[in-house]
Scaffold this motif. Structure first.
Motif, short mmCIF file in Angstrom:
data_model
loop_
_atom_site.label_atom_id
_atom_site.label_comp_id
_atom_site.label_asym_id
_atom_site.label_seq_id
_atom_site.Cartn_x
_atom_site.Cartn_y
_atom_site.Cartn_z
N GLY A 132 0.84 -1.19 0.00
CA GLY A 132 0.00 0.00 0.00
C GLY A 132 0.87 1.24 0.00
N PRO A 133 0.27 2.43 0.11
CA PRO A 133 1.05 3.67 0.01
C PRO A 133 2.16 3.78 1.04
N GLN A 134 1.95 3.28 2.27
CA GLN A 134 2.99 3.38 3.29
C GLN A 134 4.13 2.39 3.06
N ALA A 135 3.95 1.50 2.09
CA ALA A 135 5.01 0.56 1.72
C ALA A 135 5.57 0.88 0.34
N GLY A 136 5.20 2.04 -0.20
CA GLY A 136 5.75 2.47 -1.48
C GLY A 136 4.92 2.14 -2.70
N ALA A 137 3.69 1.63 -2.52
CA ALA A 137 2.85 1.31 -3.68
C ALA A 137 2.27 2.60 -4.26
N SER A 138 2.34 2.72 -5.58
CA SER A 138 1.83 3.93 -6.23
C SER A 138 0.41 3.74 -6.75
N GLN A 139 -0.09 2.48 -6.77
CA GLN A 139 -1.43 2.20 -7.29
C GLN A 139 -2.19 1.32 -6.30
N PRO A 140 -3.50 1.55 -6.12
CA PRO A 140 -4.27 0.76 -5.16
C PRO A 140 -4.80 -0.56 -5.69
N HIS A 141 -4.63 -0.81 -7.01
CA HIS A 141 -5.12 -2.04 -7.64
C HIS A 141 -4.06 -3.13 -7.49
#
Length: 283
Positions: A132-141
């Motif tokens: 997720g965003p706090q782990a560096g993911a740029s997309q929610p899919h």
């Protein structure tokens, strides 16, 4: 023998996607950093402005519903599709995405791991996942990522560090501070979706992320890194520190430096110190 047909297909499609503008590799200057012990780093200094997916902004459209057909490589089972990463770390950088909406912050399922196995039977390398965003993911899919590696090519700059970490974990040897914060387990020689799911859930349990039987989603953000020999889980406290956004590749030894990054701090303290600031340590 691994066929690597998907890797060859990805390279071929990459050339076509470069020509039609679907692929937009990041322009970077690479600096190597010896690190300490068995761990090294490649620091990639971004040339020019960050691409859209790295900029701080409001809600973003889902790039995977629909995905860009110019980037599609192949369908994987009935639920997944393999595509090129629009902003590749290297040519041939692939994304394994769910065809229907599945949240990045949810539990990885047997279907996800079975699809990973199907791709990996043809082309292996360094798999990674940002929860997720706090782990560096740029997309929610839902998407897992693969950097293909051919025989004899180093998996990542910190490959030796992970090999030593696995040895220390299985032999109860003393660990350094990063090793104590990161869980790792060996993988069987022959992969199956059920075996990978079991190892993944065990790592989640060890890291205090909960379980799908009790929790709707993992209780903390995390990263996964997967080689042919091991799977490792990094429990995260935050995405960014000192202007460096760190995803799973940061722990593999690949850091991206942008105009916002404090290079003076990094030079004074080291990349290992940066990683320790974004992991969640047990009290």
């Amino acid at each position: 023998m691994v066929a690597e047909g998907l890797h060859k297909l990805a390279l071929q499609h990459s050339q076509e996607a470069l020509e039609n503008g679907a692929l937009r590799p990041l322009s970077t200057d690479i600096e190597t950093w010896a690190g300490s012990g068995d761990g090294g780093f490649e620091i990639r200094h971004l040339v020019g402005a960050p691409p859209r997916h790295l900029r701080e902004a409001g809600p973003k459209p889902n790039p995977f519903r629909p995905w860009d057909q110019r980037l599609e490589l192949t369908r994987v089972g009935n639920e997944h599709v393999l595509i090129l990463n629009k902003y590749p770390v290297q040519l041939g950088h692939m994304l394994l995405i769910s065809q229907s909406w599945q949240p990045q912050v949810g539990w990885l399922s047997l279907l996800d791991w079975t699809a990973v196995c199907q791709v990996n039977r043809d082309t292996g390398g360094l798999w990674f996942f940002n929860s997720g965003p706090q782990a560096g993911a740029s997309q929610p899919h839902r998407h897992l990522q693969l950097l293909p590696r051919t025989k004899g090519v180093r998996l990542c700059p910190r490959e030796e560090w992970f090999q030593q970490h696995l040895l220390n974990a299985t032999c109860s040897r003393p660990m350094d501070s990063l090793e104590r914060s990161i869980k790792i387990k060996p993988l069987p020689v022959t992969w199956s979706g059920s075996a990978l799911l079991e190892i993944y859930l065990d790592l989640c349990q060890q890291s205090g992320l909960g379980s799908p039987q009790r929790d709707e989603k993992p209780l903390h953000p995390y990263n996964l890194l997967i080689s042919t020999r091991w799977m490792t889980l990094v429990k995260r406290s935050c995405d960014e520190v000192h202007g460096y956004s760190v995803n799973a590749l940061g722990f593999a030894g690949y850091l991206l430096s942008t105009e916002r990054s404090n290079r003076t701090w990094l030079a004074a303290h080291s990349p290992e110190a940066l990683l320790m600031k974004v992991v969640a340590t047990d009290p």
